[in-house]
Enzyme design. Sequence first.
Site, mmCIF file in Angstrom:
data_model
loop_
_atom_site.group_PDB
_atom_site.id
_atom_site.type_symbol
_atom_site.label_atom_id
_atom_site.label_comp_id
_atom_site.label_asym_id
_atom_site.label_seq_id
_atom_site.Cartn_x
_atom_site.Cartn_y
_atom_site.Cartn_z
ATOM 1 C CG ASP A 1 -18.086 12.880 -4.756
ATOM 2 O OD1 ASP A 1 -18.425 14.041 -4.017
ATOM 3 O OD2 ASP A 1 -16.994 12.197 -4.781
ATOM 4 C CG HIS B 1 -19.766 15.716 -12.918
ATOM 5 N ND1 HIS B 1 -20.513 16.342 -11.882
ATOM 6 C CD2 HIS B 1 -19.860 14.320 -12.841
ATOM 7 C CE1 HIS B 1 -21.111 15.310 -10.909
ATOM 8 N NE2 HIS B 1 -20.308 14.166 -11.586
ATOM 9 C CG ASP C 1 -19.605 9.953 -8.694
ATOM 10 O OD1 ASP C 1 -20.212 9.369 -7.840
ATOM 11 O OD2 ASP C 1 -18.338 10.042 -8.614
ATOM 12 N NE ARG D 1 -13.057 10.156 -8.615
ATOM 13 C CZ ARG D 1 -12.919 10.657 -7.245
ATOM 14 N NH1 ARG D 1 -13.683 11.294 -6.786
ATOM 15 N NH2 ARG D 1 -11.788 10.233 -6.574
ATOM 16 C CD GLU E 1 -18.760 10.270 -1.846
ATOM 17 O OE1 GLU E 1 -17.518 9.756 -1.794
ATOM 18 O OE2 GLU E 1 -19.399 10.733 -2.769
ATOM 19 C CD GLU F 1 -18.976 3.236 -6.998
ATOM 20 O OE1 GLU F 1 -19.119 3.121 -5.741
ATOM 21 O OE2 GLU F 1 -18.961 2.743 -7.898
ATOM 22 C CE1 TYR G 1 -16.735 14.515 -7.582
ATOM 23 C CE2 TYR G 1 -17.434 13.832 -9.598
ATOM 24 C CZ TYR G 1 -17.209 13.445 -8.394
ATOM 25 O OH TYR G 1 -17.236 12.243 -7.843
#
Length: 720
Positions: free
Chosen positions: A102, A365, A104, A322, A29, A106, A320
């Site tokens: 990532d 995570h 997740d 988040r 990203e 998104e 990570y």
Amino acid sequence: MEMDMEAKTIKAKTKKTKLEGKKTLVIVESPAKAKTIEKYLGDSYTVKASMGHLIDLPKSRTAVDVDHNFEPEYITVRGRAKLLKELQGDAKKSDEVLLASDNDREGEAIAWHLRNAIIAKTAKVPIKRISFNEITPQAIKEAVDNPSSIDEAKVNAQKARRVLDRLVGYNLSPLLWKKVKNGLSAGRVQSVALRLICEREKEVESFIPEEYWTVEAEFKAGKNNVFTAQLVSWQGKKPELKNEGEVRLLIDAVKDSSCVVTEIRETEKTVRPRPPFTTSQLQQTAANRLGFTSKKTMQIAQQLYEGINIGSSRVGLISYMRTDSVRISQLALNEVRDWIGEHYPKDLPPEPVEYAVGKKAQDAHEAIRPTYINYTPDSIKDSLNRDQLRLYTIIWERFTACQMKNARTKTISIDISAAIPETGSEGIFRISGTKILEKGFYQVMKLLASKEEKGSAVPSLKKGDVLQTERFYPEQHFTQGPPRFTDASIVKTLEEKGIGRPSTYAPIISVLLDRYYVTRSNKQLVPTLLGRMISDILGEYFPHVVDTDFTASMELKLDQVEENTISWPEMIREFWDPFKDQVDEVGKNLESCKGTLDEATDYVCEKCSKPLVKKLGRFGFFLACSGFPECKNTRSVPLAQCPKCGGDVVARKTRGRGKDFYGCTNYPECDFVSHYKPLTQDCPKCGQFLVEKCDKRNGNHKACINPACDYLHSAEEEEK
């Protein structure tokens, strides 16, 4: 270093396993992440960055087909077509593509869009998905060796959230434009957060501080043993001293009384270390201990995750950032236990410490932790800037401490009785102190250490000791009302109520500030007049949209979509039909509020002599010429009269960091400055203006700007 050797080994292996000619394309990203990963992989890998979403819903229209299963209409994001074309071209020249966005919702959606865009240009190249929780040589190698396919259920969860937010925002926002003011917005989650902040503000405003007093006495036992203790009981009850007169009567009664040590209590307590950080806990701790906003915390955490130059190496320093889980991988557990065993062997538990994952946690995570426990804050402090070092330090300390033994403390409380025989009254004064018996996990707590963890001493006394009172220290206080929300407390509340997810806490606060629905004052979130108006309208006409329980239930349904247990179009259809009917109904019946925020003033335009009107703009209220558009003169709204020269006091911002302050318009001739916002209320004692202050002693209160005036707004003043 160990990591350098690890990275070199991976490069050597990848060179041998890949054929000459074409390369494997890895798409991440961000450029920072690409730079770090590129150092870990060999020459047969090319690492490129997508810079986030390349394909998304257009901004100009709703772009959701409500009649056909809410199918979204995706387009290439404006300004990103060139980059997408480059990635498609790079993919065509490669023998394999690894999508490494990532791990997740998104990130999965970004990978899904990239896969479809690449297949549209060339269906021949194999496309695989890789994911990792930390950017380390070992984690990258494991990800490359174990590619997977894109998780369609996770993509559907992101699609459902995006469509749901689009339907809410793009139907409520035009309604607000039509009825209130152009340029406004409403959102599914931001509106709930705004409602919480506005409701708290009503509680703050309705609260009236009440005066009360506390008394400490200085005692003497022997020649050099002098200490102070606080009055905790009077005539068998908690002391309720409402004014200075009552305090003086009490002191007169106690000062000549016989004071004796009547009780000494010792209590031992076991203190367990707290679990490693989740996203919300990191934001809360960084706000409370470091003074960071949620946005700043996540920006710095992103830097630490994506990679920092440590000497000649580039290292991803944390996992990570988040996450809503406190889970720790076995490898990380082994490493931290080895480190503790080497440096603090007496504080290493026989077995790893386990922490329960919350019921609402997705557990996708691990907890936030350092990727290399050997990178202690002291060892890498020269490679980090001040803010990076402070955030990394609390992450490292919290994680290391969580796998160490409990601490043991002993609290000693000494009660001193002051008996008044004539009246039969008795006052109890108490002094307490804490001693650390076993430091345990406190060994590694420096930046996170509290006063309690550092211990406090008590005087050497025994039961029956007779003491002399030397002097008294009465102190005036005012009861504190409910505190306004801060970044830390609103994040905590949102998490407790199940509203939003780790990735959304910081953006929610940023949106409210950017829209001028909320301002930040003394680190507190204060709703503006505009924010309160929007919250009232939504609360009255769309109560289910701003209802915390309803919003939390929608978050749970999105989780169920990700778990592939419900259909996302059916979930949205259940919400959409009654919501759309309500939007249409309100659009017909709600009276327009446009212009109600504008106020006529006595000020005159210095350019054309027409009256100035007080208007609400994107950044707050301002004065504008009523002759607009012929005259476009504007200026700041005067908030008070300058106590030095009689000029106008207006809001200003500092250069660079843009902090708010209030200064005289006659600067530089007049240098008056206040860091507290003036109120539209003059001091009843001296006539100068009042400001709103906040401190631990008095909470939120109004005080006079005049340093020679002691006015403070209280319940007694309110009655007058």
